[in-house]
Design an enzyme around this catalytic site. Structure first.
Site, mmCIF file in Angstrom:
data_model
loop_
_atom_site.group_PDB
_atom_site.id
_atom_site.type_symbol
_atom_site.label_atom_id
_atom_site.label_comp_id
_atom_site.label_asym_id
_atom_site.label_seq_id
_atom_site.Cartn_x
_atom_site.Cartn_y
_atom_site.Cartn_z
ATOM 1 C CB SER A 63 73.164 12.089 -47.821
ATOM 2 O OG SER A 63 72.242 10.804 -47.726
HETATM 3 N N1 SAM Z 1 68.116 11.009 -49.238
HETATM 4 C C1 SAM Z 1 68.162 10.850 -47.734
HETATM 5 C C2 SAM Z 1 67.976 12.765 -47.765
HETATM 6 O O1 SAM Z 1 68.517 13.520 -48.674
HETATM 7 O O2 SAM Z 1 68.111 13.351 -46.453
HETATM 8 C C3 SAM Z 1 69.172 10.513 -47.109
HETATM 9 C C4 SAM Z 1 68.546 8.735 -46.686
HETATM 10 S S1 SAM Z 1 69.189 7.743 -46.381
HETATM 11 C C5 SAM Z 1 70.891 7.993 -46.144
HETATM 12 C C6 SAM Z 1 68.311 6.217 -46.836
HETATM 13 C C7 SAM Z 1 66.951 6.151 -46.702
HETATM 14 O O3 SAM Z 1 66.068 5.473 -47.204
HETATM 15 C C8 SAM Z 1 65.946 6.095 -44.983
HETATM 16 O O4 SAM Z 1 65.754 7.600 -44.562
HETATM 17 C C9 SAM Z 1 65.435 4.710 -45.159
HETATM 18 O O5 SAM Z 1 64.980 4.384 -44.161
HETATM 19 C C10 SAM Z 1 65.340 4.471 -46.171
HETATM 20 N N2 SAM Z 1 65.499 3.339 -46.933
HETATM 21 C C11 SAM Z 1 66.136 2.222 -46.641
HETATM 22 N N3 SAM Z 1 65.680 0.981 -47.626
HETATM 23 C C12 SAM Z 1 64.598 1.660 -48.615
HETATM 24 C C13 SAM Z 1 63.958 0.456 -49.089
HETATM 25 N N4 SAM Z 1 63.640 -0.798 -49.369
HETATM 26 N N5 SAM Z 1 62.470 2.050 -49.281
HETATM 27 C C14 SAM Z 1 62.460 2.773 -49.210
HETATM 28 N N6 SAM Z 1 63.647 3.288 -49.057
HETATM 29 C C15 SAM Z 1 64.767 2.498 -48.065
#
Ligand code: SAM
Length: 228
Positions: A63
């Site tokens: 993010s």
């Molecule tokens: N918080 C993160 C950081 O500090 O880098 C950014 C996260 S990124 C925008 C969103 C993340 O959500 C991705 O790594 C993706 O794989 C994960 N994601 C999507 N659907 C998910 C689910 N159902 N359960 C867990 N993780 C999920």
């Protein structure tokens, strides 16, 4: 070795303060203390002070700093809070939260904890490595699995945040939020734009929702995620 001059990071923080995104001294201090570059793949580290999401592999992104700032301010995090994050990604956001709910300056007995669930195996490994290498392994637990169903093993939580966009607020997440708890979740369609929803649970278990504005997150997958 730091690839990004400390001054570039400080400039970004000063801009976020000027824009009114960063407001509270504790959240500002945490942004100064937790180095984003340590949570990025090597080829992205020199961009760590650029206020934009950055690729971390597996078609996912870390993010943008302003989004982490907006969410950390709105979550009203306190020492001792138990927090669930859905979407660990790089692990950086989880580390910033750990610094707010379990600062090293507080007695260990008062520490809160961050549970962060990541559905992509490669990213749960990546975030775990980053969390361990930066000294947050005792305050952040990374779970590989579908976070759209929450993490009932450690529920209920004082705070819940999702860092991927859901079609609607997943019911299990509402159930796993404590009374007087706060949840932040981007809600909307598969297109790039969604609304950041702040859901608050009252003492008697009722919920109220507030729209904090338009955001652009990657899709939440899994049982309560987007249907492709
Ligand atoms: N918080 C993160 C950081 O500090 O880098 C950014 C996260 S990124 C925008 C969103 C993340 O959500 C991705 O790594 C993706 O794989 C994960 N994601 C999507 N659907 C998910 C689910 N159902 N359960 C867990 N993780 C999920």
């Amino acid at each position: 070795m730091h690839l990004v001059e400390a001054t570039e990071w400080e400039k970004l923080i000063q801009n976020l303060i000027k824009e009114g995104v960063l407001r509270s001294s504790r959240v500002i201090e945490t942004m100064r203390k937790v180095p984003r570059e340590k949570f990025l793949p090597e080829n992205m580290r020199s961009y760590s002070a650029v206020d934009t999401p950055l690729p971390i592999g597996f078609s996912q992104t870390a993010s943008a700093p302003h989004m982490v700032a907006i969410m950390n301010e709105a979550l009203q995090l306190e020492i001792g809070h138990k927090v669930l994050e859905v979407g660990a990604g790089s692990g950086w956001h989880a580390a910033t939260i750990a610094d707010l709910v379990a600062p090293r300056t507080a007695p260990r007995s008062e520490w809160g904890h961050v549970y962060t669930v990541e559905i992509v195996q490669g990213l749960s490994d990546f975030s775990r490595k980053n969390i361990m290498n930066s000294g947050y392994g005792d305050r952040v637990s990374i779970i590989h699995g579908d976070g759209s169903v929450g993490y009932p093993e450690k529920a209920p939580y004082d705070r819940i945040l999702a860092t991927a966009a859901a079609p609607s607020v997943p019911k299990p997440l509402v159930e796993q939020l404590k009374p007087e708890g706060i949840m932040l979740i981007p809600v909307g369609s598969l297109s790039l734009f969604q609304n950041l929803i702040k859901l608050t649970k009252t003492r008697d278990g009722k919920t109220k929702e507030e729209n904090l504005g338009g955001v652009a997150f990657v899709p939440l997958t899994g049982k309560y995620g987007q249907q492709f």
